[in-house]
Design an enzyme around this catalytic site. Structure first.
Site, PDB file in Angstrom:
ATOM      1  N   LYS A 111      48.461   9.060  50.359  1.00 51.11           N
ATOM      2  CA  LYS A 111      48.246   9.550  48.954  1.00 51.11           C
ATOM      3  C   LYS A 111      49.515   9.380  48.021  1.00 51.11           C
ATOM      4  O   LYS A 111      49.408   9.432  46.860  1.00 51.11           O
ATOM      5  CB  LYS A 111      47.609  10.977  48.904  1.00 51.11           C
ATOM      6  N   LYS A 192      38.182   4.487  55.096  1.00 55.63           N
ATOM      7  CA  LYS A 192      37.547   5.444  55.176  1.00 55.63           C
ATOM      8  C   LYS A 192      36.450   5.658  53.867  1.00 55.63           C
ATOM      9  O   LYS A 192      37.141   5.450  52.699  1.00 55.63           O
ATOM     10  CB  LYS A 192      38.225   6.713  55.600  1.00 55.63           C
ATOM     11  N   LYS A 195      35.956  10.227  48.328  1.00 56.04           N
ATOM     12  CA  LYS A 195      35.431  10.603  46.906  1.00 56.04           C
ATOM     13  C   LYS A 195      35.963   9.781  45.819  1.00 56.04           C
ATOM     14  O   LYS A 195      35.499   9.745  44.743  1.00 56.04           O
ATOM     15  CB  LYS A 195      35.701  12.186  46.820  1.00 56.04           C
TER      16      LYS A 195
END
Ligand code: TYM
Length: 326
Positions: A111, A192, A195
């Protein structure tokens, strides 16, 4: 009875990865355990959120929890920021964890990619997560595979504190499903399902329209070989779709292989569209019923009260064991 705790961030686009990896387990575990399910809004602000949208997203997740089958008469459902014990315990845990271990978290590294300096909250995200879990004397934490490292860290911190101070925390175990624990992106089976991915066809959100479900599945990445065989390494695209089919249909992977022997990807994808629609339609219908009901706010208020009662007891014990306060 064992205590179960888990949470979902209210960051929009709750998808079938969240459902098959986590929410489905939440529902199953209710039968034999005392379950506490949280909407972790404080985790979501590790990235800036639009305040109005965040409020809406919180209620969306709450309604989705109920729509997938969480029974709020049995289980506690509440919003993290309504229980001050989470932030309070997070500080105490932060004082018993190390920057070295936080720096090793792969989710943090991903991130924070490309940035010189990280928001502190993003760095300490796993500590707040550990606080969520330890606050409720949790035995079992149902999550997707991507949370394995965070659960390990939570266990390490709990064991460290139990060794340093009096036995203070229950040491929890993660619970990961065999199939469903890691649903991959439809457009890139090596990443993966997420969202926040830009391509909306990389995921199927629980509230997607039928035409969108069909489009996303029919254009999902596969390979040029054309045989429906499960091989995550060599054939990650079709294997991911088979995984989704397996969990939605309740069939073992080997049964899926048998059922579609000799058939092409097009036929298989059509069946996957069907089984996905059949699984998601009742969730969508229930969601519509619940989302704007007055009951929803009452349930969250009641959940926060019940959660606070448990949390206050733990905080009292922790302060006592640490010698904090009077
Ligand atoms: P969040 O909202 O990112 O994800 C919610 C749950 O969905 C799982 N998940 C997946 N499972 C399978 N395949 C995927 N592609 C996939 N993507 C997400 C996640 O593993 C998670 O179980 N850090 C947590 C939120 C949290 C939490 C907690 C969880 C905060 N405090 C305490 C348990 C206990 C998270 O990732 O949320």
């Amino acid at each position: 009875m064992k205590r179960v705790f888990s949470g979902v961030q209210p960051t929009g686009n709750i998808h079938i990865g969240n459902y098959l990896g986590a929410l489905k387990q939440f529902v199953e575990l209710q039968k034999e355990n005392q379950c506490i399910y949280c909407i972790v809004d404080m985790h979501s602000i590790t990235f800036p959120q639009d305040p109005k949208q965040l409020k809406k997203n919180i209620l969306d997740v709450a309604a989705l929890y109920m729509a997938v089958g969480i029974d709020t008469k049995k289980s506690i459902v509440f919003v993290q920021s309504d229980v001050p014990g989470h932030a309070e315990l997070a500080w105490i845990l932060a004082c018993n964890s190390y920057t070295g271990e936080l720096s090793r978290m792969t989710q943090f590294k991903q991130k924070n990619k490309g940035r010189e300096s990280a928001p502190t909250g993003l760095f300490t995200y796993p500590i707040l997560m550990a606080a969520d879990i330890l606050l409720y004397d949790t035995d079992i934490v149902p999550v997707g595979n991507d949370q394995k490292q965070h659960i390990e860290l939570c266990r390490d911190i709990a064991i460290r504190i139990n060794n340093r101070y009096k036995n203070t925390f229950v040491v929890p175990d993660g619970r990961f499903l065999k199939a469903g624990a890691r649903i991959m992106a439809l457009d890139d089976p090596l990443s993966k399902m997420s969202k926040s991915a830009e391509n909306i066809h990389s995921r199927i959100s629980l509230l997607d329209e039928e035409t969108k479900i069909k489009k996303s599945i029919m254009r999902a990445t596969t390979d040029s070989e054309g045989s429906i065989k499960f091989d995550m390494k060599e054939k990650p695209g079709i294997s991911n779709l088979m995984n989704i089919y397996s969990v939605f249909s309740g069939m073992e992977i080997c049964e899926v292989e048998k059922t579609f022997e000799g058939k092409g990807y097009g036929d298989f994808k059509k069946e996957l569209v069907q089984v996905t629609k059949e699984s998601l339609t009742p969730i969508k219908e229930k969601y519509e019923e619940i989302r704007h009901s007055k009951e929803l706010l009452d349930i969250l208020k009641d959940g926060a009260e019940r959660a606070n009662t448990i949390s206050e007891k733990t905080i009292k014990r922790v302060k006592e064991n640490f010698g904090l306060g009077l």
